[in-house]
Design an enzyme around this catalytic site. Structure first.
Site, PDB file in Angstrom:
ATOM      1  N   ASP A  53       0.863  -1.300  -0.066  1.00 42.80           N
ATOM      2  CA  ASP A  53      -0.041   0.096  -0.010  1.00 42.80           C
ATOM      3  C   ASP A  53       0.978   1.335   0.057  1.00 42.80           C
ATOM      4  OD1 ASP A  53      -2.501  -1.214   0.141  1.00 42.80           O
ATOM      5  OD2 ASP A  53      -2.275  -1.820   2.392  1.00 42.80           O
ATOM      6  N   TYR A 111       7.523 -10.108   6.729  1.00 42.29           N
ATOM      7  CA  TYR A 111       7.441  -8.651   6.904  1.00 42.29           C
ATOM      8  C   TYR A 111       7.864  -8.215   8.091  1.00 42.29           C
ATOM      9  CZ  TYR A 111       3.842  -8.196   2.763  1.00 42.29           C
ATOM     10  OH  TYR A 111       3.325  -8.233   1.644  1.00 42.29           O
TER      11      TYR A 111
END
Length: 249
Positions: A53, A111
């Site tokens: 994003d 992540y």
């Protein structure tokens, strides 16, 4: 003859509208495609493994593309990278089989989420979330472990998903990252929903900053399968796609 190339890309996502090409704002993929066309005078369409994003960073984004340009991958890398802005770096280029799919055979994606317990230095502040309240690290660890395993994460995604929201998290670790002078939350799993990691981190830190709450409130939220939770969503700037590991690697 068309050849299939795999690239590994690092980028500072602060000034981009995410990875995916957008109609009105510049994305990482669009910048890469535009630069390739300028250098090699050929169109390019990239397929990335993760649609990070706006504001999210990457060290190990994987993408593939096809082109009839038949030059050594290292020559391509240097020529392409030389024209890219300093916020994007191509770390590696390889020729792969024509049927290579970046979404297939993924063992896990890793992540990292960074947060600062004290005011960060200017050089790293755009890569983490500054938490102003004291964080109980032992409680934070317990909160994060709530999400390990296979669960329905409908309560911890955007709420717009029509697909199956069951996902598996292999493990979550909490450590100190000296280069950032920050705490690092590492999340390992094969596939994630949009906002899933940021909502997990936001909810866990919320509980870990409250002396009267326990991880049981997170279990309750998971069981509710309702995305309309009151926990904060961690800011995008603390999240980084660190690595994608494939079964064949």
């Amino acid at each position: 003859m068309m050849r299939n190339y795999k690239i590994i890309v690092a980028y500072d996502g602060t000034d981009y509208a995410g990875w995916q090409v957008q109609p009105t704002r510049l994305s990482v993929a669009q910048q890469l495609q535009n630069t390739f066309s300028e250098v090699f005078h050929r169109p390019l369409i990239l397929r990335g493994v993760s649609r990070t994003d706006a504001g999210v960073h990457a060290l190990g984004q994987v993408a593939v593309f096809k082109t009839d340009l038949n030059i050594d991958p290292q020559v391509m890398l240097h020529a392409w990278s030389a024209r890219l802005p300093l916020t994007i770096s191509i770390r590696n280029i390889d020729v792969v089989s024509p049927d290579f799919n970046p979404h297939a055979h993924i063992l896990e994606k890793i992540y990292h989420y960074h947060f600062f317990a004290t005011r960060p230095l200017p050089f790293v502040q755009r890569y983490g979330w500054h938490i102003y309240r004291p964080v109980d690290l032992a409680l934070l660890h317990d909160c994060l472990q709530t999400f390990v395993g296979t669960h329905d994460f409908r309560s911890f995604c955007t709420g717009d998903e029509h697909e199956n929201t069951i996902r598996t998290i292999h493990r979550i670790t909490l450590s100190w990252a000296p280069d950032y002078q920050a705490y690092r939350i590492s999340v390992h799993g094969p596939k994630f929903l949009r906002y899933m990691i940021r909502r997990i981190v936001g909810a866990s830190l919320y509980v870990a900053c409250k002396t009267h709450l326990s991880p049981s409130i997170l279990l309750k939220a998971l069981d509710e399968k309702n995305p309309e939770q009151l926990f904060p969503t961690a800011p995008a700037k603390g999240l980084m796609l660190y690595q994608v590991i494939y079964h064949k690697e």
